[in-house]
Design a protein around this motif. Sequence first.
Motif, PDB file in Angstrom:
ATOM      1  N   SER A 163       5.789  10.909   5.928  1.00 37.81           N
ATOM      2  CA  SER A 163       7.244  11.030   5.815  1.00 37.81           C
ATOM      3  C   SER A 163       7.654  10.888   4.359  1.00 37.81           C
ATOM      4  CB  SER A 163       7.947   9.943   6.635  1.00 37.81           C
ATOM      5  OG  SER A 163       7.618  10.050   7.999  1.00 37.81           O
ATOM      6  N   PRO A 164       8.750  11.547   3.951  1.00 37.00           N
ATOM      7  CA  PRO A 164       9.182  11.428   2.556  1.00 37.00           C
ATOM      8  C   PRO A 164       9.536   9.990   2.178  1.00 37.00           C
ATOM      9  CG  PRO A 164      10.373  13.196   3.690  1.00 37.00           C
ATOM     10  CD  PRO A 164       9.638  12.423   4.736  1.00 37.00           C
ATOM     11  N   THR A 165       9.164   9.590   0.988  1.00 33.65           N
ATOM     12  CA  THR A 165       9.680   8.342   0.427  1.00 33.65           C
ATOM     13  C   THR A 165      11.117   8.597   0.008  1.00 33.65           C
ATOM     14  OG1 THR A 165       7.485   7.790  -0.417  1.00 33.65           O
ATOM     15  CG2 THR A 165       9.356   6.581  -1.338  1.00 33.65           C
ATOM     16  N   PRO A 169      15.308  18.884  -8.437  1.00 32.33           N
ATOM     17  CA  PRO A 169      14.660  20.180  -8.199  1.00 32.33           C
ATOM     18  C   PRO A 169      13.177  20.194  -8.576  1.00 32.33           C
ATOM     19  CG  PRO A 169      16.749  20.451  -9.363  1.00 32.33           C
ATOM     20  CD  PRO A 169      16.416  19.001  -9.395  1.00 32.33           C
ATOM     21  N   ARG A 170      12.742  19.229  -9.391  1.00 31.32           N
ATOM     22  CA  ARG A 170      11.342  19.152  -9.795  1.00 31.32           C
ATOM     23  C   ARG A 170      10.477  18.411  -8.770  1.00 31.32           C
ATOM     24  NH1 ARG A 170      14.303  19.167 -14.729  1.00 31.32           N
ATOM     25  NH2 ARG A 170      13.191  20.204 -16.462  1.00 31.32           N
ATOM     26  N   LEU A 171      11.114  17.744  -7.811  1.00 25.38           N
ATOM     27  CA  LEU A 171      10.398  16.959  -6.817  1.00 25.38           C
ATOM     28  C   LEU A 171      10.061  17.810  -5.598  1.00 25.38           C
ATOM     29  CD1 LEU A 171      12.623  13.729  -6.857  1.00 25.38           C
ATOM     30  CD2 LEU A 171      10.472  14.105  -8.076  1.00 25.38           C
ATOM     31  N   ASP A 172       8.976  17.462  -4.941  1.00 25.80           N
ATOM     32  CA  ASP A 172       8.630  18.057  -3.651  1.00 25.80           C
ATOM     33  C   ASP A 172       9.415  17.289  -2.593  1.00 25.80           C
ATOM     34  OD1 ASP A 172       7.527  18.812  -1.232  1.00 25.80           O
ATOM     35  OD2 ASP A 172       5.453  18.712  -1.912  1.00 25.80           O
ATOM     36  N   ALA A 173      10.466  17.912  -2.059  1.00 27.98           N
ATOM     37  CA  ALA A 173      11.369  17.219  -1.140  1.00 27.98           C
ATOM     38  C   ALA A 173      10.694  16.815   0.164  1.00 27.98           C
ATOM     39  CB  ALA A 173      12.594  18.088  -0.849  1.00 27.98           C
ATOM     40  N   SER A 174       9.517  17.379   0.451  1.00 28.92           N
ATOM     41  CA  SER A 174       8.790  16.965   1.644  1.00 28.92           C
ATOM     42  C   SER A 174       8.090  15.622   1.413  1.00 28.92           C
ATOM     43  CB  SER A 174       7.754  18.023   2.043  1.00 28.92           C
ATOM     44  OG  SER A 174       6.694  18.091   1.092  1.00 28.92           O
ATOM     45  N   LYS A 175       8.024  15.203   0.135  1.00 27.51           N
ATOM     46  CA  LYS A 175       7.386  13.935  -0.202  1.00 27.51           C
ATOM     47  C   LYS A 175       8.373  12.894  -0.731  1.00 27.51           C
ATOM     48  CE  LYS A 175       2.848  15.914  -1.265  1.00 27.51           C
ATOM     49  NZ  LYS A 175       1.803  16.082  -2.300  1.00 27.51           N
ATOM     50  N   ILE A 176       9.376  13.360  -1.485  1.00 18.32           N
ATOM     51  CA  ILE A 176      10.345  12.425  -2.055  1.00 18.32           C
ATOM     52  C   ILE A 176      11.748  12.982  -1.890  1.00 18.32           C
ATOM     53  CG2 ILE A 176      11.177  11.289  -4.143  1.00 18.32           C
ATOM     54  CD1 ILE A 176       8.361  11.144  -5.142  1.00 18.32           C
ATOM     55  N   MET A 177      12.628  12.182  -1.306  1.00 21.72           N
ATOM     56  CA  MET A 177      14.027  12.556  -1.162  1.00 21.72           C
ATOM     57  C   MET A 177      14.869  11.617  -2.016  1.00 21.72           C
ATOM     58  SD  MET A 177      16.231  13.194   2.295  1.00 21.72           S
ATOM     59  CE  MET A 177      17.477  11.933   2.218  1.00 21.72           C
ATOM     60  N   LEU A 178      15.589  12.183  -2.952  1.00 23.01           N
ATOM     61  CA  LEU A 178      16.368  11.412  -3.927  1.00 23.01           C
ATOM     62  C   LEU A 178      17.844  11.728  -3.782  1.00 23.01           C
ATOM     63  CD1 LEU A 178      16.791   9.802  -6.638  1.00 23.01           C
ATOM     64  CD2 LEU A 178      16.241  11.951  -7.826  1.00 23.01           C
ATOM     65  N   ASN A 179      18.666  10.696  -3.652  1.00 23.87           N
ATOM     66  CA  ASN A 179      20.109  10.905  -3.701  1.00 23.87           C
ATOM     67  C   ASN A 179      20.771   9.778  -4.471  1.00 23.87           C
ATOM     68  OD1 ASN A 179      20.426   8.721  -1.837  1.00 23.87           O
ATOM     69  ND2 ASN A 179      20.406  10.126  -0.081  1.00 23.87           N
ATOM     70  N   PRO A 182       0.813  -1.219   0.000  1.00 18.72           N
ATOM     71  CA  PRO A 182       0.000   0.000   0.000  1.00 18.72           C
ATOM     72  C   PRO A 182       0.846   1.269   0.000  1.00 18.72           C
ATOM     73  CG  PRO A 182      -0.777  -1.573   1.655  1.00 18.72           C
ATOM     74  CD  PRO A 182       0.525  -2.082   1.150  1.00 18.72           C
ATOM     75  N   THR A 183       1.969   1.226   0.709  1.00 16.11           N
ATOM     76  CA  THR A 183       2.888   2.369   0.748  1.00 16.11           C
ATOM     77  C   THR A 183       4.324   1.860   0.669  1.00 16.11           C
ATOM     78  OG1 THR A 183       3.008   2.365   3.175  1.00 16.11           O
ATOM     79  CG2 THR A 183       1.335   3.788   2.156  1.00 16.11           C
ATOM     80  N   LEU A 184       5.212   2.717   0.216  1.00 14.96           N
ATOM     81  CA  LEU A 184       6.628   2.376   0.141  1.00 14.96           C
ATOM     82  C   LEU A 184       7.441   3.484   0.795  1.00 14.96           C
ATOM     83  CD1 LEU A 184       8.887   0.516  -0.904  1.00 14.96           C
ATOM     84  CD2 LEU A 184       8.868   1.837  -3.044  1.00 14.96           C
ATOM     85  N   ASP A 185       8.349   3.090   1.683  1.00 15.73           N
ATOM     86  CA  ASP A 185       9.181   4.054   2.394  1.00 15.73           C
ATOM     87  C   ASP A 185      10.559   4.232   1.764  1.00 15.73           C
ATOM     88  OD1 ASP A 185       7.459   4.611   4.867  1.00 15.73           O
ATOM     89  OD2 ASP A 185       7.580   2.423   4.882  1.00 15.73           O
ATOM     90  N   ILE A 186      11.134   3.141   1.233  1.00 15.10           N
ATOM     91  CA  ILE A 186      12.514   3.173   0.746  1.00 15.10           C
ATOM     92  C   ILE A 186      12.591   2.443  -0.596  1.00 15.10           C
ATOM     93  CG2 ILE A 186      14.910   2.500   1.200  1.00 15.10           C
ATOM     94  CD1 ILE A 186      14.044   2.328   4.222  1.00 15.10           C
ATOM     95  N   LEU A 187      13.162   3.099  -1.602  1.00 13.83           N
ATOM     96  CA  LEU A 187      13.412   2.484  -2.907  1.00 13.83           C
ATOM     97  C   LEU A 187      14.901   2.587  -3.192  1.00 13.83           C
ATOM     98  CD1 LEU A 187      12.628   1.311  -5.690  1.00 13.83           C
ATOM     99  CD2 LEU A 187      12.121   3.659  -6.432  1.00 13.83           C
ATOM    100  N   ILE A 188      15.546   1.440  -3.368  1.00 13.11           N
ATOM    101  CA  ILE A 188      16.977   1.423  -3.657  1.00 13.11           C
ATOM    102  C   ILE A 188      17.182   0.882  -5.061  1.00 13.11           C
ATOM    103  CG2 ILE A 188      19.227   0.479  -3.012  1.00 13.11           C
ATOM    104  CD1 ILE A 188      18.299   0.523  -0.118  1.00 13.11           C
TER     105      ILE A 188
END
Length: 328
Positions: A156-158, A218-228, A102-108
Amino acid sequence: MPFLQPKVTPLPPGIDLTGKSAVVTGASAGLGLETARQLLTLNLTTLILAVRNESKGATCIKNLLQDPAIKSKKPTIKVLKLDVNDNNCITTFSKTLPQTLPTLDILILNAGISRLKHNPSPSGHEESVQVNYLSNALLLAELLPYLNASAEKTGSPTRITWLGSRMHQTMTSFPKKSPLDTCDSVLEYMDGGDTVSPLYRYADSKVLCAMFMYSLAPRLDASKIMLNMVCPGMVDTAISDFLPIYWRLPVNLVKAVRARSVEAGGWLIVNAAVVAGPESHGRFLEDKEVLEVSKYIRSEAGKNVQEKLWEETMDELKKLTTLPREFE
């Protein structure tokens, strides 16, 4: 970079992933499997092994659940088929995942290859371009609405961590032979059998990944998705097994002296995925340190290639899926 790699410290104590879910691509061996194992030892509740070989994935589940550090925690572990060299399989996976979790917290995003020989993918693109770059771009485009919705539900951000390589800074052909000087298209340059030297092919594919991350974040809402993006350095995995024997022997000799253990490499991936803070959003991590954008990518020529690459990638993705608003 010095020949001997800096010592890697273990993960800080107190990390508790109880109630969290994660997907690890390419999780049936090497760094992917070790990252999955470490997440489970940190009390991860639900894990999806996204793998090409489902039978091998099932064996991995059996072995993980027999690990004394995991067995008593009784996590839920499932296998979903994901062949990152098959666009149809990526699309199927992207539709199946939200029905499974239903939800995903971490995608590697761990799945990747390193090849010397030019080899076309079924998509028509060169295989390392398809597997290392375009497949991950497609996966993110298809999953982004689901990842945003997950963050809204969990509060929390994915977190998305993509495996890159510091070789994109030092071993790329781009500064020496600009794609736009020699070809009309960045992807055309990468797909060509004679435009990219075999020695540069892997690093060049990782340049594409880094450029895409720098464009997307920069196109992502960092409060919802954090990408590194993270590079765990040289790790003692089987990634060099594809090399011809005359290359494999010296590389394996260097690995014997220089390579980190798979466990240490896993620490760095998990650090990027669950420990690194907001300062890592849209950034490249070398070990645990946030790096400045490479000299080439921040140059005028690099900026032009990055902009062109984004346009070309969007054109490719439009053929395969409906783009989320962040990609338009």
